[in-house]
Design an enzyme around this catalytic site. Structure first.
Site, PDB file in Angstrom:
ATOM      1  N   LYS A   9       4.505  -3.639  -1.835  1.00 44.52           N
ATOM      2  CA  LYS A   9       4.315  -4.777  -0.917  1.00 44.52           C
ATOM      3  C   LYS A   9       3.253  -5.718  -1.424  1.00 44.52           C
ATOM      4  O   LYS A   9       2.365  -5.329  -2.200  1.00 44.52           O
ATOM      5  CB  LYS A   9       3.956  -4.285   0.496  1.00 44.52           C
ATOM      6  CG  LYS A   9       2.672  -3.433   0.610  1.00 44.52           C
ATOM      7  CD  LYS A   9       1.392  -4.231   0.734  1.00 44.52           C
ATOM      8  CE  LYS A   9       0.146  -3.355   0.783  1.00 44.52           C
ATOM      9  NZ  LYS A   9      -1.097  -4.075   0.504  1.00 44.52           N
ATOM     10  N   PRO A  96       2.116  -0.190  -9.341  1.00 45.46           N
ATOM     11  CA  PRO A  96       0.836   0.197  -9.942  1.00 45.46           C
ATOM     12  C   PRO A  96      -0.007   1.071  -9.015  1.00 45.46           C
ATOM     13  O   PRO A  96       0.024   0.907  -7.796  1.00 45.46           O
ATOM     14  CB  PRO A  96       0.141  -1.149 -10.196  1.00 45.46           C
ATOM     15  CG  PRO A  96       0.832  -2.131  -9.320  1.00 45.46           C
ATOM     16  CD  PRO A  96       2.241  -1.647  -9.165  1.00 45.46           C
ATOM     17  N   VAL A  97      -0.755   1.971  -9.619  1.00 44.90           N
ATOM     18  CA  VAL A  97      -1.654   2.855  -8.873  1.00 44.90           C
ATOM     19  C   VAL A  97      -2.967   2.116  -8.614  1.00 44.90           C
ATOM     20  O   VAL A  97      -3.473   1.429  -9.511  1.00 44.90           O
ATOM     21  CB  VAL A  97      -1.911   4.140  -9.698  1.00 44.90           C
ATOM     22  CG1 VAL A  97      -2.955   5.019  -9.023  1.00 44.90           C
ATOM     23  CG2 VAL A  97      -0.604   4.897  -9.891  1.00 44.90           C
ATOM     24  N   GLY A  99      -3.480  -0.522  -7.030  1.00 44.74           N
ATOM     25  CA  GLY A  99      -3.241  -1.922  -7.368  1.00 44.74           C
ATOM     26  C   GLY A  99      -3.153  -2.837  -6.159  1.00 44.74           C
ATOM     27  O   GLY A  99      -2.924  -4.034  -6.304  1.00 44.74           O
ATOM     28  N   GLY A 100      -3.283  -2.293  -4.949  1.00 42.45           N
ATOM     29  CA  GLY A 100      -3.182  -3.126  -3.748  1.00 42.45           C
ATOM     30  C   GLY A 100      -1.742  -3.376  -3.316  1.00 42.45           C
ATOM     31  O   GLY A 100      -1.466  -4.250  -2.500  1.00 42.45           O
ATOM     32  N   ALA A 106       4.079   4.043  -0.345  1.00 42.81           N
ATOM     33  CA  ALA A 106       5.519   3.885  -0.560  1.00 42.81           C
ATOM     34  C   ALA A 106       6.155   5.244  -0.846  1.00 42.81           C
ATOM     35  O   ALA A 106       7.212   5.585  -0.297  1.00 42.81           O
ATOM     36  CB  ALA A 106       5.772   2.927  -1.722  1.00 42.81           C
ATOM     37  N   ASP A 138      -0.464   1.911   5.701  1.00 45.48           N
ATOM     38  CA  ASP A 138       0.620   1.111   5.104  1.00 45.48           C
ATOM     39  C   ASP A 138       1.979   1.812   5.145  1.00 45.48           C
ATOM     40  O   ASP A 138       3.001   1.191   4.834  1.00 45.48           O
ATOM     41  CB  ASP A 138       0.306   0.802   3.628  1.00 45.48           C
ATOM     42  CG  ASP A 138      -0.772  -0.261   3.471  1.00 45.48           C
ATOM     43  OD1 ASP A 138      -0.945  -1.080   4.397  1.00 45.48           O
ATOM     44  OD2 ASP A 138      -1.423  -0.267   2.415  1.00 45.48           O
TER      45      ASP A 138
END
Ligand code: C5P
Length: 302
Positions: A9, A96-97, A99-100, A106, A138
């Site tokens: 996201k 990405p880990v 990574g925001g 997810a 999230d």
């Protein structure tokens, strides 16, 4: 086996309010799920056996044990089974880990969907959402997908009827930023007021006015993230100079997201950004896309 695809996201808006009694911040955010996907496969395993293997982005740095959020999701769901269950989970990571982009969340959302199907538990979407909220702020959005407002801790989700397609360029960093550290930096320097989501942004999304969306992107965690990783500010400037409709840090960073008018502009901007030292990799994606979804299923016979 059950294979689930789950997106990462970006936050088109992220308004951070005061810290609450539970230690989380009050949030008002607009999420968009984008076409950078992890794939999680759930395979049958002996009763009581829970295994996890990872490949791809960050597989060498992530825990593949009980600390992994996908494993915690499977364990949480297993508590709802009437008999003892087991699973072998394989995750192919592209998000990405640190990574925001909520990659860990997810994978947790994907594990809920995959194991619910593998074990034939029949939990409804609202029941999965309740479990998702217990796993992280999230996770509910990654079940939901699309474009949506998140309030409360960011985990109370309401769909936005967004029109049109957003073309994004994502600049992945060599570095990671730990979300709690970025929130701490925010607390150190900001004095948050009431959390407001821009009605203009929501209207622009609903009419599909992508150029206007670009001008209304806003992230309260952007300044704190740049203070922790100053090179990020230069990455954003480069995209703005190149004519992106909008540029912002995704979530707590350090992935930078650039909204473009079309696929051609995105490709040109991508070529420009790969030349920057801070940028490890560029991904050209679009949104909105659906949340965690079953994409393949095989039933063993015999
Ligand atoms: O829920 P999750 O574990 O993904 O959140 C990671 C961290 O982000 C939390 O431990 C907290 O430091 C911060 N956070 C917050 N307020 C929110 C969401 C996350 O302070 N609403």
């Amino acid at each position: 086996m059950v294979k689930v695809r789950v997106p990462g996201k970006v936050n088109l808006a992220l308004a951070v309010g005061p810290v609450r009694a539970d230690g989380y911040h009050e949030l008002g955010t607009v999420f968009q799920a984008v076409s950078l996907f992890d794939e999680l496969t759930a395979l049958p395993a002996a009763r009581g056996e829970f295994r996890l293997s990872l490949q791809g982005e960050g597989a060498d740095v992530l825990p593949a044990d009980e600390d992994n959020l996908a494993m915690r999701a499977a364990r949480l769901l297993a508590a709802h089974a009437t008999e003892e269950v087991g699973v072998a989970i394989q995750v192919r990571k592209r998000i990405p880990v640190a990574g925001g982009m909520a990659g860990g969340s997810a994978d947790a959302a994907a594990a809920l969907v995959a194991c619910n199907e593998l074990w034939q538990l029949g939990l409804s979407q609202p029941q999965l959402h309740d479990l998702a909220r217990q796993l992280g702020a999230d996770v509910p959005f990654l079940l939901h997908g699309g474009t949506a407002i998140g309030t409360d801790r960011g985990d109370r989700i309401e769909s936005v009827a967004a029109r049109g397609r957003c073309h994004w360029v994502l600049a992945l960093s060599h570095h990671g930023l730990a979300t709690p550290a970025v929130f701490r930096e925010f607390d150190r320097t900001a004095s948050p007021g009431p959390v407001v989501i821009s009605p203009e942004l929501l209207a622009a999304l609903e009419t599909g006015d992508v150029a206007r969306v670009g001008g209304l992107l806003r992230n309260d965690l952007q300044e704190p993230a740049i203070r922790l990783l100053p090179a990020l500010g230069e990455v954003l400037d480069e995209g703005r100079d190149a004519g992106a409709l909008g540029a912002l840090v995704s979530g707590s960073g350090p992935t930078a997201a650039f909204l473009c008018s079309d696929a051609d502009q995105a490709a040109a901007l991508g070529r420009r950004l790969v030349g920057i030292a801070e940028v490890r990799e560029v991904q050209i994606v679009h949104g909105p896309v659906p949340g965690a979804q079953i994409i393949a299923e095989e039933v063993a016979h015999g």
